[in-house]
Every structure is written in structure tokens, then in C-alpha cells.
Design an enzyme around this catalytic site. Structure first.
Site, PDB file in Angstrom:
ATOM      1  CG  HIS A   1      -0.136  -0.085   2.508  1.00 53.56           C
ATOM      2  ND1 HIS A   1       0.558   0.986   3.011  1.00 53.56           N
ATOM      3  CD2 HIS A   1       0.106  -1.118   3.339  1.00 53.56           C
ATOM      4  CE1 HIS A   1       1.171   0.627   4.118  1.00 53.56           C
ATOM      5  NE2 HIS A   1       0.935  -0.661   4.341  1.00 53.56           N
TER       6      HIS A   1
ATOM      7  CG  ASP B   1       5.769  -3.718   6.106  1.00 52.08           C
ATOM      8  OD1 ASP B   1       4.767  -4.409   6.421  1.00 52.08           O
ATOM      9  OD2 ASP B   1       6.311  -2.935   6.905  1.00 52.08           O
TER      10      ASP B   1
END
Ligand SMILES: *[C@@H]1O[C@H](CO)[C@@H](O)[C@H](O)[C@H]1NC(C)=O
Ligand SMILES: *[C@@H]1O[C@H](CO)[C@@H](O)[C@H](O)[C@H]1NC(C)=O
Ligand SMILES: *[C@@H]1O[C@H](CO)[C@@H](O)[C@H](O)[C@H]1NC(C)=O
Length: 483
Positions: A102, A384
Site C-alpha cells: 500500500h 511490507d
């Protein structure tokens, strides 16, 4: 906070309450590591990269925490160069599978007893950073009620809208980052390589996101510039509950084992670092809370937000948090990442964590190579903690930790001269990393082909990735204790 961390990792530590209390702060920390030995994101392939001198003006030779933090922020500026879509003219692009992190978001955790950074998450086309299609994007998002979205996704907002960002909310910067990603991919894959023709169908897309508004909104922003004014009725967004996208194959005891070992390594590195301890004690004094509580609040996540948005670090009556605090914590992250690469525990975790997702990717590529015309463009919108293990498992050890709006792309090509032969290319933030992968390194030395044969990737995922566990299958590797 415990629930938040559990949903971040996609599994929980049932019956391990003690470990949870010790591990939680470490794990939160773990989520934001950034590696050293970065790949140069200049779009050069590994071979030509070796021949050029490092550019000393732009690429600092030693660890520079401020430089690394800027790379991580990924503030949209000039158009970036990218190597996506490069192939000899007789090669035909047949599929593209994209995994994104994102975009820029508000912190997940607040630093206790300080004022939260004042950041506006509403979208304003005349506020910087902006994008020519931002206004049209907002308009299109407000018409999206006819999209098919799995369960909880349909109740999430399709774009950020709070004048004081909520925790974890995507910012305008985050939206713009993915509008740019989508535009870049459109220019290369649709305009140049005609991947999806104008009459593309719902079945040609496969879209999947975790259940956070920031991942859904990032996916929609990328999709909007990739397929401008797309027909909402053709959009079918799947929900993935696991941040490692392990779907129905999440049961893997050894994966948890290696992650716990990795967290122990991380913990002992941290307690050895006197500079870091000193900085935490100092910051805790400024804020007026116990050091332990400050550490547990994962301050680097908040500090990065101040840094990326050019907002000065917070002050209290006792003093101010400053650049020196930030640099020491950031530098420690980079050192931690270096040790992580050397010790291999994370690599073992990553192999097991990412097999289900890589297995799906390989299955799709194989079906398309066999002539199936479905799911030729795939988008996974993730975190991540999704991208980082994928990079590690593939052996791309030079890659930096995933910045905001990072993208990892798998391209499938058909050799026009031998139509049965298929090849892949792998690109990370526009850089060709195909020949950094463990399964194509050697092929590159022996061959002049600019790509990696699909079979190399298939045998890696189906079998070879388990060899380090002295095993040949996922099920077995997940249960085999180390000797
Ligand atoms: C950051 O803020 C400072 C002052 O608060 C200002 O002088 C500087 O120009 C800003 N930098 C950017 C890149 O906006
Ligand atoms: C991998 O894909 C195959 C289909 O080719 C499937 O049968 C198998 O269950 C998958 N394994 C995992 C662990 O997801
Ligand atoms: C695989 O086996 C070798 C020796 O047989 C051993 O040294 C190694 O630790 C094993 N690897 C794992 C991950 O269990």
C-alpha cells in the site's frame, strides 16, 4: 494493540502468552526494517550494473539513515525510469502479475503523550503531491457501488476522507503513489504491449487485497489509472485474511518456529546496541513514560510519518524529539537488516511463509502458458510483511525493504520463434531483478537469453525451495524439525 499485531502477521501465538509479551514490541519493530546493500533503482540490469562506477553524488557509500528514510517515503517527484516490458521484439507478453505494498499511510501506533502528527487524509487535487487524474479518480470511486467485493471489503471506504487521518489510513501521497504506478504500468503493458484490449472481461483480471482500507484503496488507485474509467461491474475484488496470502494452506508449524527464532535474534541485537538504548531512555524522559513503554509503542513508525510529511518531530514541556533520535533508531534498523540477511533465519521463515502465494502465481503462469486466457492480469494488494518475505524467498537479497507503494512484477513472455517456450522476468520497483533470484542466477551465466525460462521458476516453487529443509514438499518442510 495485540489484535492489531496478530492481524498483521496472519497468525497468533495461542498458548504462548509469555512469549507474546516479550515478542510483541520486537515484532512491531520488525515490520519496518530497511536493508542495506540496496539495488540501484536506475533500471540497469545486473550485468551492466557491475561495469559502471557508483555515482558518488547520489548514492552514499556508507549507511545513511536519512537517505534511506527518503527512499522509504517514496515521495512522488520526477517520473521514474523503469525496465518493465523490455524484451526482444519477437517476444510476446502474455501475462503480468503484480504484488504491491500500500502507499504512504498514517502511523499504526501513536507515541504516547505526544500530539499526533497533523496530517489531512482528505483528497484535494490542488494540494501537493497531486496527480492529473486525482479528481477523476475521486469521482469514479463515488460511483463504485456496483462492484463485486468479498464480504467485509464492500463496507470499506474506496478512498481516504478524514481531515485528521485515522491510524493506518492511506494519505493523499499514498493515493498519488499508486495512481502513478497504474499509469506507468498502463503505458507499458496496455499501450505498448496490448496486454488487455478494450473489450477486456472480468475473467481476465484477478484482484485480491487484505481487509485494510489502505490496501483496498491502493489497489483501486492503481487500477483506476491502469484501466481508466473501468466498468465497476467487471471488478471482482477478493478478500485475503492473511497478510502472507496463505489462503487455505496456512498451517505450517515450522514457519512459526523460524519466525520466533528470528525475533530472538532481533531482540539480542537490540539489547546489545548501547546507542539505541541511550536514545530510547532519552526519548522516554522527554515524553515522560517508562522506557519499556516507549519502545513498545514502535516510535520509528510514527517518526517516519513526521519525516515523510516534513512535519517537525513532537515536543513536550521537557524537550523535543529530534533528528538525532530518529537517525540512531533508523541506523539500527539498517544494521538489523544486514544481520538478518547474514543469519538466514528469516530466509527459512520466508520460504515457508511465501510458498502458498508463489505456488498460486506459478499455477496461474502455467495455465496461461498452456493457452488459457483467464487471469492474465493479477493484482495482489498487500503489506511490507508480504513483500519482504517474497523478496527473501526468491533470493533477491540486494533488494531494499519495501518502501511505500513498492511493486513487484512477474511478467510472462512467449518466444515468438518457439511458441511453446515461455520465459519470465521479475521486476522490483522497475529494476530487473530476474537474475538476482536463486533459481536464475546460474542460468544467466550460461546463457545469453535476456529472461528466465518459466520451468526454472516452476521447479523452484514446486520442489527446490524445500531442499534447504532437506525436504521436497511444503507439507513435509512445515513439519520437519531441524537436525
Ligand atoms: C519542510 O519544511 C520546512 C520548514 O518547516 C521548509 O523550509 C521546507 O521547504 C520544507 N520542505 C519540503 C520539501 O517541503
Ligand atoms: C500448490 O498448487 C497445487 C496445484 O498445482 C495444489 O494442488 C497444491 O495444493 C498447492 N499447494 C499449496 C501448499 O498451496
Ligand atoms: C539438512 O541436513 C543437513 C545434514 O544432513 C543439516 O546439516 C541441516 O541442518 C539440515 N537442514 C535443515 C533445515 O534441517
Amino acid at each position: 494493540m495485540a489484535t492489531c499485531a496478530a492481524s498483521q502477521t496472519g497468525w497468533s501465538y495461542k498458548g504462548k502468552q509469555k512469549w507474546r509479551m516479550v515478542l510483541l514490541p520486537i515484532f512491531l519493530y520488525f515490520v519496518h526494517l530497511i536493508p542495506v546493500n540496496p539495488i540501484k533503482e536506475d533500471g540497469l540490469n545486473p550485468k551492466s550494473r557491475k561495469r559502471i562506477m557508483p555515482d558518488l553524488l547520489t548514492e552514499p557509500p556508507a549507511i545513511d539513515p536519512v537517505y534511506e528514510a527518503r527512499v522509504y517515503c517514496n515521495i512522488p517527484t520526477i517520473a521514474e525510469r523503469s525496465m518493465e516490458g523490455y524484451a526482444p521484439h519477437y517476444f510476446k507478453l502474455v501475462s503480468v502479475q503484480v504484488l504491491i505494498r500500500h502507499g504512504d499511510r498514517y502511523p499504526l501506533y501513536a507515541i504516547p503523550k505526544t500530539k499526533r502528527p497533523d496530517i489531512d487524509c482528505t483528497l484535494l487535487p490542488n494540494r501537493k503531491p497531486s496527480h492529473p487524474q486525482l479528481e477523476a479518480f475521486i469521482k469514479h470511486m463515488s460511483k463504485g457501488s456496483t462492484a463485486q467485493m468479498d464480504g467485509t471489503l464492500s463496507s470499506l471506504p474506496r478512498y481516504p476522507s478524514h481531515s485528521l487521518c485515522e491510524m493506518g489510513e492511506l494519505t493523499q501521497t499514498g493515493v498519488v503513489q499508486h495512481l502513478r504506478n497504474g499509469q506507468l504500468l498502463r503505458e507499458i503493458y496496455i499501450n505498448k504491449h496490448k496486454l488487455l484490449l478494450n473489450d477486456w472481461t472480468a475473467k481476465q483480471l484477478y484482484l485480491e487485497t487484505t481487509g485494510k482500507s489502505r490496501t483496498l484503496q491502493s489497489a483501486l488507485a492503481l487500477l483506476y489509472t491502469f484501466l481508466p474509467d473501468f466498468d465497476w461491474k467487471k471488478i471482482n475484488m477478493r478478500h485475503q485474511w492473511s497478510t502472507i496470502f496463505c489462503s487455505g494452506s496456512c498451517d505450517c508449524p515450522m514457519r512459526n518456529h523460524y519466525l520466533e527464532e528470528e525475533q530472538r535474534r532481533q531482540y539480542s541485537l537490540r539489547v546489545k546496541n548501547n546507542d539505541l538504548e541511550r536514545i530510547y531512555v532519552d526519548m522516554a524522559k522527554i515524553v515522560g513514560i517508562p522506557t519499556r513503554q516507549l519502545r513498545a509503542s514502535n516510535p520509528i513508525d510514527s517518526l517516519l510519518c513526521y519525516f515523510c510529511h516534513n512535519v517537525s518531530f513532537p515536543c513536550t514541556k521537557t524537550g523535543c524529539i529530534g533528528m538525532e533520535h530518529f537517525k540512531v533508531i533508523k541506523r539500527h534498523q539498517l544494521e538489523d537488516e544486514r544481520e538478518r540477511q547474514e543469519k538466514k533465519l528469516y530466509f527459512l521463515y520466508a520460504l515457508l511463509a511465501t510458498h502458498p502465494l508463489l505456488n498460486q502465481t506459478v499455477n496461474r503462469l502455467q495455465r496461461i502458458a498452456e493457452g488459457k486466457k483467464e487471469e492474465i492480469f493479477v493484482l495482489h494488494s498487500a503489506h511490507d510483511v508480504t513483500l519482504s518475505p517474497v523478496l527473501s524467498a526468491l533470493g533477491i537479497t540486494e533488494a531494499r525493504f519495501p518502501r511505500f507503494a513498492a511493486r513487484l512484477v512477474f511478467e510472462l513472455w512467449q518466444d515468438g520463434k518457439r511458441p511453446k517456450e515461455h520465459f519470465i522476468r521479475i521486476l522490483y520497483n522497475g529494476a530487473d531483478v530476474t537474475f538476482q533470484t536463486s533459481f536464475c542466477k546460474d542460468y544467466y551465466k550460461r546463457s545469453s537469453k535476456p529472461m528466465c525460462p518459466l520451468e526454472k521458476f516452476v521447479s523452484f516453487v514446486k520442489r527446490d525451495m524445500f531442499l534447504v529443509f532437506n525436504s521436497t514438499s511444503y507439507y513435509d518442510a512445515c513439519r520437519r524439525r531441524p537436525l
